[in-house]
Design a protein around this motif. Sequence first.
Motif, mmCIF file in Angstrom:
data_model
loop_
_atom_site.group_PDB
_atom_site.id
_atom_site.type_symbol
_atom_site.label_atom_id
_atom_site.label_comp_id
_atom_site.label_asym_id
_atom_site.label_seq_id
_atom_site.Cartn_x
_atom_site.Cartn_y
_atom_site.Cartn_z
ATOM 1 N N LEU A 121 0.885 -1.276 -0.190
ATOM 2 C CA LEU A 121 -0.206 -0.237 0.489
ATOM 3 C C LEU A 121 0.666 1.354 -0.026
ATOM 4 O O LEU A 121 0.665 2.264 -0.875
ATOM 5 C CB LEU A 121 -0.715 -0.142 1.498
ATOM 6 N N THR A 122 1.759 1.080 0.993
ATOM 7 C CA THR A 122 2.854 2.443 0.550
ATOM 8 C C THR A 122 3.564 2.581 -0.381
ATOM 9 O O THR A 122 4.605 3.437 -0.776
ATOM 10 C CB THR A 122 3.614 2.516 2.208
ATOM 11 N N ARG A 123 3.979 1.326 -0.811
ATOM 12 C CA ARG A 123 4.970 0.815 -2.352
ATOM 13 C C ARG A 123 6.326 1.501 -1.476
ATOM 14 O O ARG A 123 7.088 1.997 -2.257
ATOM 15 C CB ARG A 123 4.323 1.771 -2.833
ATOM 16 N N ASN A 124 6.848 0.979 -0.352
ATOM 17 C CA ASN A 124 7.870 1.471 0.379
ATOM 18 C C ASN A 124 8.483 0.469 1.175
ATOM 19 O O ASN A 124 7.488 -0.114 1.966
ATOM 20 C CB ASN A 124 7.801 2.604 1.266
ATOM 21 N N PRO A 125 9.720 -0.277 1.349
ATOM 22 C CA PRO A 125 9.846 -1.519 2.043
ATOM 23 C C PRO A 125 10.135 -1.078 3.916
ATOM 24 O O PRO A 125 10.188 -1.988 4.665
ATOM 25 C CB PRO A 125 11.088 -1.505 1.892
ATOM 26 N N LEU A 126 9.969 0.219 3.720
ATOM 27 C CA LEU A 126 10.039 0.364 5.171
ATOM 28 C C LEU A 126 8.164 0.580 5.614
ATOM 29 O O LEU A 126 8.254 0.575 6.986
ATOM 30 C CB LEU A 126 10.263 1.672 5.374
ATOM 31 N N GLY A 127 7.377 0.099 4.878
ATOM 32 C CA GLY A 127 5.882 0.227 5.198
ATOM 33 C C GLY A 127 5.355 -1.216 5.990
ATOM 34 O O GLY A 127 4.478 -1.707 5.171
ATOM 35 N N SER A 128 5.810 -0.582 7.084
ATOM 36 C CA SER A 128 5.616 -2.337 8.181
ATOM 37 C C SER A 128 4.652 -1.821 9.077
ATOM 38 O O SER A 128 5.140 -1.021 10.183
ATOM 39 C CB SER A 128 6.539 -3.511 8.810
ATOM 40 N N PRO A 129 3.573 -2.708 10.134
ATOM 41 C CA PRO A 129 3.153 -1.816 10.855
ATOM 42 C C PRO A 129 3.781 -1.948 12.019
ATOM 43 O O PRO A 129 3.655 -1.170 12.678
ATOM 44 C CB PRO A 129 2.172 -3.435 11.356
ATOM 45 N N ASP A 130 4.812 -1.985 12.380
ATOM 46 C CA ASP A 130 6.188 -1.864 13.968
ATOM 47 C C ASP A 130 6.244 -0.754 13.210
ATOM 48 O O ASP A 130 6.469 0.071 14.364
ATOM 49 C CB ASP A 130 6.464 -2.642 13.746
ATOM 50 N N ILE A 131 6.563 -0.585 12.398
ATOM 51 C CA ILE A 131 7.502 0.858 11.372
ATOM 52 C C ILE A 131 6.444 1.720 11.728
ATOM 53 O O ILE A 131 6.723 3.389 12.259
ATOM 54 C CB ILE A 131 8.044 1.218 10.328
ATOM 55 N N PRO A 302 7.861 -9.492 3.292
ATOM 56 C CA PRO A 302 7.940 -9.303 2.631
ATOM 57 C C PRO A 302 9.310 -9.228 1.419
ATOM 58 O O PRO A 302 8.972 -9.765 0.554
ATOM 59 C CB PRO A 302 7.015 -8.557 2.812
ATOM 60 N N GLN A 303 9.947 -8.489 2.177
ATOM 61 C CA GLN A 303 11.152 -8.481 1.442
ATOM 62 C C GLN A 303 12.389 -9.194 1.017
ATOM 63 O O GLN A 303 12.842 -9.564 -0.245
ATOM 64 C CB GLN A 303 12.503 -7.376 2.294
ATOM 65 N N LEU A 304 12.210 -10.686 2.476
ATOM 66 C CA LEU A 304 13.781 -11.385 1.829
ATOM 67 C C LEU A 304 12.199 -12.613 0.815
ATOM 68 O O LEU A 304 13.721 -12.706 0.024
ATOM 69 C CB LEU A 304 13.383 -12.164 3.437
ATOM 70 N N TYR A 356 19.267 -6.028 9.737
ATOM 71 C CA TYR A 356 18.526 -5.478 8.277
ATOM 72 C C TYR A 356 18.361 -4.471 7.987
ATOM 73 O O TYR A 356 17.814 -3.815 7.475
ATOM 74 C CB TYR A 356 17.700 -6.748 8.322
ATOM 75 N N PHE A 357 17.665 -3.575 9.482
ATOM 76 C CA PHE A 357 17.158 -2.472 8.964
ATOM 77 C C PHE A 357 18.169 -1.574 8.794
ATOM 78 O O PHE A 357 18.076 -0.135 7.573
ATOM 79 C CB PHE A 357 16.185 -2.526 10.040
ATOM 80 N N VAL A 358 19.248 -1.326 9.303
ATOM 81 C CA VAL A 358 20.006 -0.992 9.056
ATOM 82 C C VAL A 358 20.825 -1.046 7.412
ATOM 83 O O VAL A 358 21.203 0.250 6.941
ATOM 84 C CB VAL A 358 21.512 -0.989 9.794
ATOM 85 N N TRP A 359 20.830 -2.259 7.099
ATOM 86 C CA TRP A 359 21.662 -2.371 5.588
ATOM 87 C C TRP A 359 20.195 -2.062 4.507
ATOM 88 O O TRP A 359 20.494 -1.477 3.740
ATOM 89 C CB TRP A 359 21.469 -4.214 5.144
ATOM 90 N N LEU A 360 18.409 -1.957 4.898
ATOM 91 C CA LEU A 360 17.761 -1.714 3.556
ATOM 92 C C LEU A 360 17.904 0.199 4.303
ATOM 93 O O LEU A 360 17.659 0.692 2.745
ATOM 94 C CB LEU A 360 16.789 -1.361 5.087
ATOM 95 N N LEU A 361 18.066 0.953 4.655
ATOM 96 C CA LEU A 361 18.104 2.097 4.765
ATOM 97 C C LEU A 361 19.304 2.323 4.131
ATOM 98 O O LEU A 361 19.688 3.830 3.506
ATOM 99 C CB LEU A 361 18.591 2.999 6.625
#
Length: 367
Positions: A121-131, A302-304, A356-361
Amino acid sequence: MKPLVSPPVAKSTVDPAARRRTVDFGRTVLTLRAGRGVSVRAGVRVAVTCVVLLLAAAAFAVLALGTGEFTATPAEVLQALSGDGSRAVRLVVVEWRLPRVLLALLVGAAMGVSGAIFQALTRNPLGSPDILGFSTGAYTGVLVCVVFIGKSYPATATAALAGGIATAVLVYVLSLRRGVQGFRLIIVGIAVSAVLSSVNQWFIIKMDLQTAVAATIWGKGTLNGLGWDQVTPAAAAIGALCLGVAALGRRLQVMELGDDAAAAVGVGVERTRLAYLALGVALIAAATAVAGPISFVALAAPQLAHRLARTAGIALVPSAAMGALLLMASDFAAQRVFAPTQLPVGVVTVSIGGLYFVWLLARQARR
């Protein structure tokens, strides 16, 4: 002056059937027909990826069922699951350990599907419910329930759903300016999550010591102490919500193309977005009511899965399988790596997910 004459067009001598056989459509697709116009299509790589992920999750499940202070071989575990074997093995494997394994698989799958919905929905890999703060809002609802009502699964599940939905409505309204954009939704979600985290700490301070310690441990995300009383309602809730997601069909893939493209093919953008938003929040609320706000599974799964299956967009079924595997493996590590101490599973997921979050950023920054 000579008249202009078009040169003769040579007829192709290639057999049309042979020409069709040489066309590379990019991937092989399997089609399963169930009759009456019902069919399911899936790429071969997607199907193989899902099978491999589920087999890996099953392997970790067998290890978790057979290891610990009371050990059992994989053969004894399978015999106990089929109803055979000694009474002691059946007691430990089926009555004591199996509920935790099933909940790890169910909660992990629910988080994977929820994360896939919001990232699409956000079309962004950071768009998860915990974020976005929905997990934090569900945890706030549970704390309010514990303080004013008491701790029972029906009450905490209802409170988690109410807290998650209220947070989602707040984030949606604050992001609603000339349409909802994914990046704005993420920024507003992070801000709301920070405020709710402070509110949660205030509730914990106001509790008595014993309840506050239990709420703090549970707030890290844990499967400790769960049994068959939680399996049936959790399976019913998560199963019903997943059926609701499946009933929407492939609209999530269309929504991932953008609002204009979705509207051009006849999809009601706002109505569909709200339906997916409600289902995604309900899934993460059901998972939070069982195991607390476990972080990073919904972000990473989802990204993996997308990278392994090489799908065009975020796929729901591979995300569910990857979420089940991640949480099952993390819970096995939380129980066995630091034995005899059992860590909350959220501690392991944060440790792995933080990297993983650091690598994604860093990857997003290079783009």
